[in-house]
Design a protein around this motif. Structure first.
Motif, PDB file in Angstrom:
ATOM      1  N   VAL A   1      28.599  37.129  -8.056  1.00 29.74           N
ATOM      2  CA  VAL A   1      29.136  37.987  -6.894  1.00 29.74           C
ATOM      3  C   VAL A   1      28.707  39.242  -7.344  1.00 29.74           C
ATOM      4  O   VAL A   1      28.712  39.682  -8.497  1.00 29.74           O
ATOM      5  N   ALA A   2      27.909  39.897  -6.513  1.00 30.37           N
ATOM      6  CA  ALA A   2      27.045  41.159  -6.906  1.00 30.37           C
ATOM      7  C   ALA A   2      27.193  42.039  -5.838  1.00 30.37           C
ATOM      8  O   ALA A   2      27.620  41.843  -4.614  1.00 30.37           O
ATOM      9  N   GLY A   3      26.772  43.467  -6.198  1.00 26.24           N
ATOM     10  CA  GLY A   3      26.644  44.548  -4.974  1.00 26.24           C
ATOM     11  C   GLY A   3      27.827  45.674  -5.593  1.00 26.24           C
ATOM     12  O   GLY A   3      28.038  45.708  -6.753  1.00 26.24           O
ATOM     13  N   THR A   4      28.033  46.489  -4.807  1.00 21.76           N
ATOM     14  CA  THR A   4      28.854  47.778  -4.899  1.00 21.76           C
ATOM     15  C   THR A   4      30.069  47.521  -4.031  1.00 21.76           C
ATOM     16  O   THR A   4      30.055  47.344  -2.948  1.00 21.76           O
ATOM     17  N   LEU A   5      31.266  47.715  -4.778  1.00 21.56           N
ATOM     18  CA  LEU A   5      32.569  47.896  -4.160  1.00 21.56           C
ATOM     19  C   LEU A   5      32.971  49.360  -4.107  1.00 21.56           C
ATOM     20  O   LEU A   5      33.190  49.705  -5.301  1.00 21.56           O
ATOM     21  N   ARG A   6      33.166  49.775  -3.065  1.00 23.23           N
ATOM     22  CA  ARG A   6      33.829  51.153  -2.990  1.00 23.23           C
ATOM     23  C   ARG A   6      35.212  51.265  -2.365  1.00 23.23           C
ATOM     24  O   ARG A   6      35.521  50.678  -1.372  1.00 23.23           O
ATOM     25  N   ILE A   7      35.892  51.463  -3.375  1.00 23.43           N
ATOM     26  CA  ILE A   7      37.555  51.622  -3.241  1.00 23.43           C
ATOM     27  C   ILE A   7      38.054  53.047  -3.186  1.00 23.43           C
ATOM     28  O   ILE A   7      37.815  53.729  -4.075  1.00 23.43           O
ATOM     29  N   GLY A   8      38.655  53.337  -2.142  1.00 25.74           N
ATOM     30  CA  GLY A   8      39.537  54.522  -1.958  1.00 25.74           C
ATOM     31  C   GLY A   8      40.887  54.272  -2.194  1.00 25.74           C
ATOM     32  O   GLY A   8      41.501  53.191  -1.956  1.00 25.74           O
ATOM     33  N   ALA A   9      41.633  55.253  -2.850  1.00 27.33           N
ATOM     34  CA  ALA A   9      42.929  55.040  -3.123  1.00 27.33           C
ATOM     35  C   ALA A   9      43.824  56.689  -3.123  1.00 27.33           C
ATOM     36  O   ALA A   9      42.989  57.688  -3.245  1.00 27.33           O
ATOM     37  N   THR A  10      45.089  56.665  -2.835  1.00 31.85           N
ATOM     38  CA  THR A  10      45.731  57.691  -3.207  1.00 31.85           C
ATOM     39  C   THR A  10      46.208  57.647  -4.577  1.00 31.85           C
ATOM     40  O   THR A  10      46.194  56.777  -5.284  1.00 31.85           O
TER      41      THR A  10
END
Length: 319
Positions: free
Chosen positions: A89-98
Motif C-alpha cells: 500500500v503506497a502513496g501519500t495520505l493527507r490527514i487534517g485534524a483539530t
C-alpha cells in the motif's frame, strides 16, 4: 504539465514561502525556483507575487491551485490502483485534524499505521475548526479527524470524557474538594475555545453542574493546561486518556472521580468517499483497530513529568 512542478507549486502556495517549502520538504531552493519558472513559462502566466517576505498567489495562481490539487490527487489514486495487485500500500495520505491532542492522540495512531504500511507518506496538518472545514482545506485532504465537529456524516472512532485533576502539592496546599460546591474555593486552569472560556461541565447520575472557577491561568492548549496542573498551579479539566500516565506516576490526582463530563465524540470524515484508495481503506482499518477494546499501544508516548517541584524546596536551600 509536469507533476513535480505542480507538487512544488502546491507546497510553496500552502507555505507562502519558497524557503519554508525547501526547508520543510528537504528540497533545494534552486530546484523549487526552477520548477516554478518552468511552470510559469509553460502556462505563460505569473503564479506568485511578492508581499514583504510572503509569496502570494496571483488570480491565475489561485485558479491553478484548485486544479493542481485535483490533478495530484488523481495521480495518487491512479498510482494506488496500479499497485493494487501487489501487497504494497503506497502513496501519500493527507490527514487534517483539530490540534487539541496532537502528540498524545493523532501522532500515536499514525505511528501504528506507519509501522504496518511504511511505504505510505504521511502529511498531518492541524487546523482550527473553522479553517478545517473550509472548502479549500478539504480539497487538499484525504480525511479529517476532529472532536465534536457536528458533522453527522463522519464515522465515530471513539468517545472520551473529561474530569478534574490536580497535583498532590496543590491538594496539600488548597485541600481536596468533596463536592462541586467546594470548587468555589479553588483555582482553575481554564481552556479558551474560539467561543470563549470552557466551563467545567460535570455530571453524576441525573445531577449536572456547570462551573467556571476562579482562574489566573488561561490557555488555548491542553498540553499547557496539563503542565500547569502538574506544576501545582491549579485544577485542570482534562480527558481521562490524556492524564493516564501522569496519574499512574503520581504527578496528577483525580478530583471528584464520580463527576465527569458527558461523552465527547471523536470522528473521522473521509473527504472523497466515492473514490477511496487502498491506502485510505488501510488507514480506516487501523483507526478502528487503534480504538478497539484491548488494543495496546507500544510506541513512544508523551506525558508531563514533574522532575523538580518548587513547592517541595526546603527553605534556605539552593535549588
Amino acid at each position: 504539465m509536469n507533476t513535480e512542478a505542480l507538487a512544488s507549486f502546491v507546497k510553496i502556495a500552502e507555505l507562502r514561502s519558497l524557503s519554508a517549502a525547501a526547508k520543510l520538504y528537504g528540497l533545494p531552493k534552486s530546484t523549487l525556483s526552477l520548477r516554478i519558472k518552468q511552470l510559469e513559462a509553460d502556462l505563460n502566466v505569473a503564479l506568485f507575487e511578492r508581499s514583504g517576505r510572503n509569496l502570494l498567489l496571483t488570480e491565475e495562481g489561485q485558479t491553478l491551485l484548485v486544479h493542481a490539487r485535483q490533478i495530484l490527487q488523481s495521480c495518487d489514486t491512479a498510482r494506488a490502483a496500479v499497485t493494487e495487485p501487489s501487497d504494497d500500500v503506497a502513496g501519500t495520505l493527507r490527514i487534517g485534524a483539530t490540534g487539541e491532542f496532537g502528540t498524545a492522540f493523532y501522532a500515536q495512531m499514525l505511528i501504528v499505521f506507519r509501522r504496518l504500511y511504511p511505504n505510505v507518506d504521511i502529511e498531518l496538518t492541524f487546523f482550527s475548526p473553522h479553517v478545517l472545514y473550509a472548502a479549500e482545506s478539504l480539497d487538499m485532504l484525504d480525511a479529517v479527524i476532529s472532536w465534536d465537529d457536528g458533522e453527522a456524516d463522519g464515522e465515530t472512532l471513539s468517545t472520551a470524557t473529561f474530569a478534574l485533576f490536580a497535583s498532590q502539592s496543590y491538594i496539600d496546599r488548597m485541600g481536596m474538594p468533596a463536592s462541586p460546591a467546594d470548587l468555589a474555593e479553588h483555582l482553575g486552569i481554564l481552556y479558551r475555545t474560539p467561543r470563549g472560556l470552557q466551563h467545567w461541565r460535570l455530571q453524576k447520575g441525573s445531577a449536572q453542574e456547570s462551573i467556571l472557577p476562579r482562574s489566573s491561568l488561561i490557555a488555548n492548549d491542553f498540553w499547557t493546561i496539563k503542565y500547569f496542573a502538574v506544576a501545582g498551579e491549579g485544577i485542570g479539566y482534562l480527558p481521562h486518556f490524556f492524564t493516564d500516565i501522569e496519574c499512574e506516576r503520581g504527578h496528577l490526582v483525580p478530583l471528584l472521580p464520580d463527576w465527569t463530563s458527558a461523552e465527547r465524540r471523536v470522528s473521522i470524515r473521509v473527504t472523497r468517499p466515492h473514490a477511496r484508495s487502498r491506502k485510505m481503506a488501510a488507514f480506516m482499518d487501523v483507526c478502528r483497530r487503534y480504538f478497539s477494546p484491548g488494543f495496546i499501544f507500544v510506541g513512544p508516548r508523551y506525558y508531563v513529568e514533574a522532575i523538580h517541584d518548587p513547592s517541595q524546596q526546603k527553605e534556605g536551600t539552593e535549588p
